[in-house]
Design an enzyme around this catalytic site. Structure first.
Site, PDB file in Angstrom:
ATOM      1  N   LYS A 175       0.841  -1.204   0.000  1.00  0.00           N
ATOM      2  CA  LYS A 175       0.000   0.000   0.000  1.00  0.00           C
ATOM      3  C   LYS A 175       0.878   1.256   0.000  1.00  0.00           C
ATOM      4  CE  LYS A 175      -3.422   2.425   2.765  1.00  0.00           C
ATOM      5  NZ  LYS A 175      -4.329   2.419   3.901  1.00  0.00           N
ATOM      6  N   GLU A 181      10.508  -4.904   4.338  1.00  0.00           N
ATOM      7  CA  GLU A 181      10.544  -6.308   3.923  1.00  0.00           C
ATOM      8  C   GLU A 181      10.236  -6.425   2.435  1.00  0.00           C
ATOM      9  OE1 GLU A 181       9.031  -5.126   6.560  1.00  0.00           O
ATOM     10  OE2 GLU A 181       9.198  -6.477   8.287  1.00  0.00           O
ATOM     11  N   ARG A 197      -5.165  -4.406   6.138  1.00  0.00           N
ATOM     12  CA  ARG A 197      -5.772  -5.686   6.549  1.00  0.00           C
ATOM     13  C   ARG A 197      -7.191  -5.849   6.025  1.00  0.00           C
ATOM     14  NH1 ARG A 197      -4.434  -2.259  10.476  1.00  0.00           N
ATOM     15  NH2 ARG A 197      -6.012  -1.346  11.831  1.00  0.00           N
ATOM     16  N   GLU A 220      -4.559  -6.479  14.781  1.00  0.00           N
ATOM     17  CA  GLU A 220      -4.006  -5.177  14.396  1.00  0.00           C
ATOM     18  C   GLU A 220      -5.114  -4.118  14.473  1.00  0.00           C
ATOM     19  OE1 GLU A 220      -2.293  -4.061  10.361  1.00  0.00           O
ATOM     20  OE2 GLU A 220      -0.437  -4.509  11.407  1.00  0.00           O
TER      21      GLU A 220
HETATM   22  O1  F6P Z   1       3.387  -2.836   9.682  1.00  0.00           O
HETATM   23  C1  F6P Z   1       2.039  -3.115   9.586  1.00  0.00           C
HETATM   24  C2  F6P Z   1       1.525  -2.781   8.227  1.00  0.00           C
HETATM   25  O2  F6P Z   1       1.468  -1.413   8.055  1.00  0.00           O
HETATM   26  C3  F6P Z   1       0.169  -3.426   7.985  1.00  0.00           C
HETATM   27  O3  F6P Z   1      -0.870  -2.669   8.477  1.00  0.00           O
HETATM   28  C4  F6P Z   1       0.173  -3.592   6.518  1.00  0.00           C
HETATM   29  O4  F6P Z   1      -0.791  -4.506   6.076  1.00  0.00           O
HETATM   30  C5  F6P Z   1       1.589  -4.065   6.294  1.00  0.00           C
HETATM   31  O5  F6P Z   1       2.360  -3.319   7.214  1.00  0.00           O
HETATM   32  C6  F6P Z   1       2.131  -3.880   4.908  1.00  0.00           C
HETATM   33  O6  F6P Z   1       2.071  -2.547   4.519  1.00  0.00           O
HETATM   34  P1  F6P Z   1       2.234  -2.122   3.003  1.00  0.00           P
HETATM   35  O7  F6P Z   1       1.127  -2.739   2.230  1.00  0.00           O
HETATM   36  O8  F6P Z   1       2.197  -0.626   3.001  1.00  0.00           O
HETATM   37  O9  F6P Z   1       3.569  -2.645   2.532  1.00  0.00           O
END
Ligand code: F6P
Length: 558
Positions: free
Chosen positions: A216, A222, A280, A365
């Site tokens: 998002k 990661e 989520r 969460e």
């Molecule tokens: O660290 C938690 C979080 O922000 C979650 O709420 C989210 O689903 C996940 O990390 C991944 O975030 P992104 O889609 O921005 O990589």
């Protein structure tokens, strides 16, 4: 905050001071004193009355430690906090995510094309269907072999790189819909532990692999680390460093076009969504691209229609007949009036093996908060702890504690009439019937148990009788559906999404932010510099972390 309705909007924080709360507290000892055997004996009709049907789901909540009066009191609590108005605020796109000043509109992701919803001046339904159209065109090309990799070969494998909401939903649904998958194989890489990526890529051919980078924010460590490593793997294997290779093998799903472009992915190959979709709550947005690649756009539309069906039920049904309201209130009843800590989710379906993991993010969460939406410390416990495993595996692992332990864990059993893969033996019969006989037996034994007298009457050695007593009185919900279809998995997800909402609104917290995950991320960045630099002072301000850093550096030869 001012535009939000109900209890939260009123600025009142202390749910325990409400009349309904106090009535529930006064009522609890009466229910506590009753065994479910007695509850059923005095109210034999509850087995069929305390059920609710929504879409394909038949939900039996009669084996709960609730009387009809309890349910009435819980409904009064919901009314006292203005739950119906709060629900309407969510569906209307009011900014109920107050700490981030955002609307919460995952329900808009599954509105049919003809629906109308304008939020902050934007035609949301039009935007949603435009992205769905683009996803459909892209996945049609992938599935037909029209989309070719850099060397001209069609794509056989899709690797979704994402984490949290950008991984758990698509990974869970892909597995659940195994029987509907007739497109490229999908794989899911989330962990920054390189074992995840290396293990996944080991069997893949770069010429026929496409990566979906799902994030998002497009800032998640990661995901960006894995994406960069995947790009290096691809270019090395293909023996090229052209942008054409990246364009043919990488697409992105994000709300952040600038970061996608900075990573080197052409924004023509980006599928967008909006800040009003929480991570989520995003499996039904473009984050579900890998699922659509696997099952096709028509099945994906069925998946969305399953969500919508439960949304409409939640939006329109009176509280007393409203499945997410009933189940959410029962969860809250145990959390706050019985001090039960957790809920176990037990799908009698191997294809739903990741469902509990998915629900952990959705529920914990969302509702793992200790301040109210106004920033005051909550007056009561929040946030059920969710866990689980598919039946019957759990029966041979932790059910001992469920049956005879000192802690009571309410359970959600989920099962199906039709199996995805039945095996029928002439003498042993259907394996699926065997599976489901376990479902029914477990819910029955949990509720009604077996007394010392019943055990002694069987001639059991008196020394062993106490050990064999099955106390029963352990609550469960049974959720049955005809079969595990795209629509049914959508219905199940929406059923839990709305329970989270019900509980969060009564607790007066904001289920739609997640500030608690941020500090760990920034500290990890700082610590990376410390653990990789032998000259850096390990001083973290506490002797435990310092010692661990020294130990790690020594063992890494630093
Ligand atoms: O660290 C938690 C979080 O922000 C979650 O709420 C989210 O689903 C996940 O990390 C991944 O975030 P992104 O889609 O921005 O990589």
């Amino acid at each position: 905050m001012s535009e939000v309705s109900g209890f939260i909007g009123s600025g009142n924080d202390d749910i325990t001071a409400t009349q309904s709360w106090q009535a529930l507290a006064a009522h609890q000892p009466h229910v506590y004193a009753m065994h479910l055997r007695e509850v059923f004996a005095v109210d034999p009709g509850r087995g069929s009355d305390l059920t609710v049907d929504v879409g394909d789901l038949h939900i039996d909540y009669s084996k709960h430690r609730v009387l009809r009066e309890t349910l009435e009191l819980l409904m009064s609590l919901a009314r006292e906090v203005g739950l119906e108005d709060l629900r309407d605020d969510m569906f209307a796109g009011k900014h109920i995510n107050t700490s981030e000043d955002r609307a919460v509109l995952h329900t808009a992701l599954r509105l049919p094309a003809g629906a109308r919803l304008s939020v902050d001046g934007q035609d949301v339904v039009h935007d949603v269907h435009q992205v769905l159209g683009a996803m459909g065109e892209f996945t049609d090309r992938l599935r037909s072999g029209d989309w070719k990799g850099h060397t001209g070969k069609p794509i056989t494998d899709v690797v979704n790189i994402g984490i949290g909401g950008s991984d758990l939903g698509p990974a869970m649904v892909y597995q659940a819909l195994r029987h509907y998958a007739d497109g490229p194989r999908c794989h899911f890489v989330s962990n920054v532990d390189p074992a995840d990526l290396v293990g996944t890529l080991a069997d893949l051919d770069a010429e026929t692999t496409l990566f979906v980078i799902a994030s998002k924010t497009f800032t998640t460590l990661e995901t960006l680390t894995n994406a960069a490593a995947a790009r290096t793997w691809l270019l090395t294997r293909l023996g090229t460093d052209t942008t054409d290779a990246v364009a043919k093998h990488f697409v992105a799903v994000s709300t952040n076009a600038d970061k996608v472009s900075a990573f080197g992915i052409d924004t023509h190959n980006m599928f967008g969504f909006w800040d009003w979709v929480g991570g989520r709550y995003s499996v039904d947005s473009a984050i579900g691209l890998s699922v659509m690649a696997a099952v096709g756009k028509d099945r994906f539309a069925e998946f969305l229609s399953g969500f919508h069906l439960v949304d409409e039920h939640f939006r329109t049904q009176p509280l007393e007949q409203n499945a997410p309201v009933i189940l959410g209130l029962i969860g809250l009843w145990y959390t706050n009036f019985w001090d039960m800590q957790s809920r176990v989710v037990l799908p009698y379906s191997n294809d739903m093996a990741r469902f509990a993991a998915y629900l952990q993010q959705l529920t914990m969460e969302s509702n793992g908060k200790s301040v109210t939406a106004h920033g005051h410390h909550v007056a009561t416990d929040t946030g059920e702890i969710f866990w689980g495993e598919p039946g019957t595996n759990g029966q041979h692992a932790f059910y001992q504690l469920l049956h005879q332990g000192t802690r009571i864990v309410p359970s959600d059993f989920i099962g199906f009439a039709e199996s995805t893969d039945d095996i029928v033996d002439d003498t042993a019969g259907s394996m699926h019937d065997l599976l489901m006989s376990n479902f029914f037996a477990q819910t029955k034994v949990l509720a009604f148990g077996k007394t010392a007298d019943e055990i002694a009457a069987e001639g059991v050695d008196p020394h062993v009788v106490a050990h064999k007593v099955m106390p029963g009185n352990r609550p469960s919900t049974s959720i049955l559906a005809p079969e595990l279809t795209p629509s049914v998995i959508g219905q199940l997800i929406a059923l839990y999404e709305h329970q989270v909402f019900v509980e969060g609104m009564i607790w007066g917290i904001n289920p739609f932010d997640q500030w608690g995950v941020e500090l760990g991320k920034t500290q990890a960045k700082e610590l990376l510099g410390v653990i990789t630099d032998s000259e850096a002072p390990p001083a973290q301000g506490d002797s435990s972390t310092d010692d661990l850093v020294r130990w790690y550096r020594t063992h890494r030869g630093r």
